[in-house]
Design a protein around this motif. Structure first.
Motif, short mmCIF file in Angstrom:
data_model
loop_
_atom_site.label_atom_id
_atom_site.label_comp_id
_atom_site.label_asym_id
_atom_site.label_seq_id
_atom_site.Cartn_x
_atom_site.Cartn_y
_atom_site.Cartn_z
N GLU A 294 0.83 -1.20 0.00
CA GLU A 294 0.00 0.00 0.00
C GLU A 294 0.87 1.25 0.00
O GLU A 294 1.86 1.32 0.71
N ILE A 295 0.49 2.20 -0.80
CA ILE A 295 1.05 3.55 -0.79
C ILE A 295 -0.15 4.46 -0.62
O ILE A 295 -0.98 4.57 -1.52
N ASP A 296 -0.29 5.07 0.55
CA ASP A 296 -1.49 5.83 0.91
C ASP A 296 -2.72 4.97 0.66
O ASP A 296 -2.83 3.90 1.22
N ASP A 297 -3.64 5.42 -0.23
CA ASP A 297 -4.86 4.65 -0.51
C ASP A 297 -4.70 3.66 -1.66
O ASP A 297 -5.65 2.96 -2.00
N LEU A 298 -3.54 3.63 -2.28
CA LEU A 298 -3.31 2.71 -3.39
C LEU A 298 -2.93 1.35 -2.80
O LEU A 298 -2.11 1.26 -1.90
N GLU A 299 -3.49 0.30 -3.36
CA GLU A 299 -3.31 -1.03 -2.80
C GLU A 299 -3.18 -2.06 -3.91
O GLU A 299 -4.01 -2.11 -4.81
N VAL A 300 -2.12 -2.87 -3.85
CA VAL A 300 -1.91 -3.93 -4.84
C VAL A 300 -1.62 -5.22 -4.08
O VAL A 300 -0.84 -5.24 -3.13
N HIS A 301 -2.26 -6.30 -4.52
CA HIS A 301 -2.11 -7.60 -3.86
C HIS A 301 -1.18 -8.52 -4.65
O HIS A 301 -1.09 -8.40 -5.87
N ASN A 302 -0.56 -9.45 -3.94
CA ASN A 302 0.30 -10.48 -4.55
C ASN A 302 1.35 -9.85 -5.46
O ASN A 302 1.33 -10.01 -6.68
N VAL A 303 2.28 -9.16 -4.85
CA VAL A 303 3.29 -8.39 -5.58
C VAL A 303 4.64 -9.10 -5.52
O VAL A 303 5.12 -9.45 -4.45
N ALA A 304 5.26 -9.30 -6.68
CA ALA A 304 6.58 -9.92 -6.76
C ALA A 304 7.63 -8.99 -6.17
O ALA A 304 7.59 -7.77 -6.37
N ALA A 305 8.57 -9.57 -5.45
CA ALA A 305 9.66 -8.80 -4.84
C ALA A 305 10.87 -9.71 -4.70
O ALA A 305 10.78 -10.92 -4.91
N VAL A 306 11.99 -9.11 -4.34
CA VAL A 306 13.20 -9.88 -4.03
C VAL A 306 13.83 -9.30 -2.77
O VAL A 306 13.67 -8.11 -2.47
#
Length: 191
Positions: free
Chosen positions: A145-157
């Motif tokens: 989440e960035i403020d009200d923005l929300e993304v699920h199942n995000v690839a990262a390392v």
């Protein structure tokens, strides 16, 4: 002849190297996660289509509602970089926005505070950087989440300890927004 120790890299050089590492890591991992996400979304959409009868109000929900869009405007900080506070699975994490990084890159320290503790065998993806080859640990974040923005199942390392000084918010998050752009000296993120 007297030998001198080489001086450690300057902070700006470390930042450049960190960004290069993140970009290379992303090139190695994004295709794998993108395929998983697309396959999952396609099967979910197909299942939803079979199990829910089409109604006019359902169709209208599928159209983008511009009035419901949310946006975040980020002003540049020191050195012209865009830094933002966010949350990963509800825990506060600071990021430097990096449109050149394909995935979110986490420092080992911040990953540990999130409960992510890769062991040696988890560093399974090999990337090449300006400093040579390096192994990174691919992970999937439940929600970013960035403020009200929300993304699920995000690839990262997760990068090995000491390699990265700050977390990078890369395209695995940014590309899933409606748009992100540089406008009037600021970075605009919109969902």
């Amino acid at each position: 002849m007297r030998r001198t120790k080489p001086s450690p890299p300057e902070p700006a050089m470390r930042t450049v190297l960190s960004i290069a590492v993140a970009a290379l890591v992303a090139c190695a991992i994004v295709p794998y996660y993108t395929n998983q996400i697309l396959t999952s979304e396609a099967s979910t959409a197909a299942e939803a289509h079979r199990s829910v009868p089409a109604r006019p109000e359902v169709r209208s929900q599928l159209k983008p509602d511009v009035s419901a869009s949310r946006s975040v405007i980020i002003a540049p900080g020191n050195g012209g970089h865009f830094r933002v506070a966010g949350r990963i699975d509800g825990r506060r994490v600071n990021f430097m926005v990096d449109t050149g990084a394909s995935v979110i890159a986490l420092t080992a320290r911040d990953a540990a505070t999130l409960g992510i503790h890769p062991v040696e065998r988890d560093y399974a993806a090999m990337v090449r950087t300006a400093n040579g080859a390096m192994r990174v640990a691919p992970v999937e974040l439940g929600m970013v989440e960035i403020d009200d923005l929300e993304v699920h199942n995000v690839a990262a390392v997760v990068l090995p300890p000491g390699v990265l000084n700050e977390n990078l918010l890369g395209l695995s998050f940014l590309s899933r927004l409606r748009r992100f752009e540089y406008a009037d000296g600021k970075l605009v993120l919109e969902q």
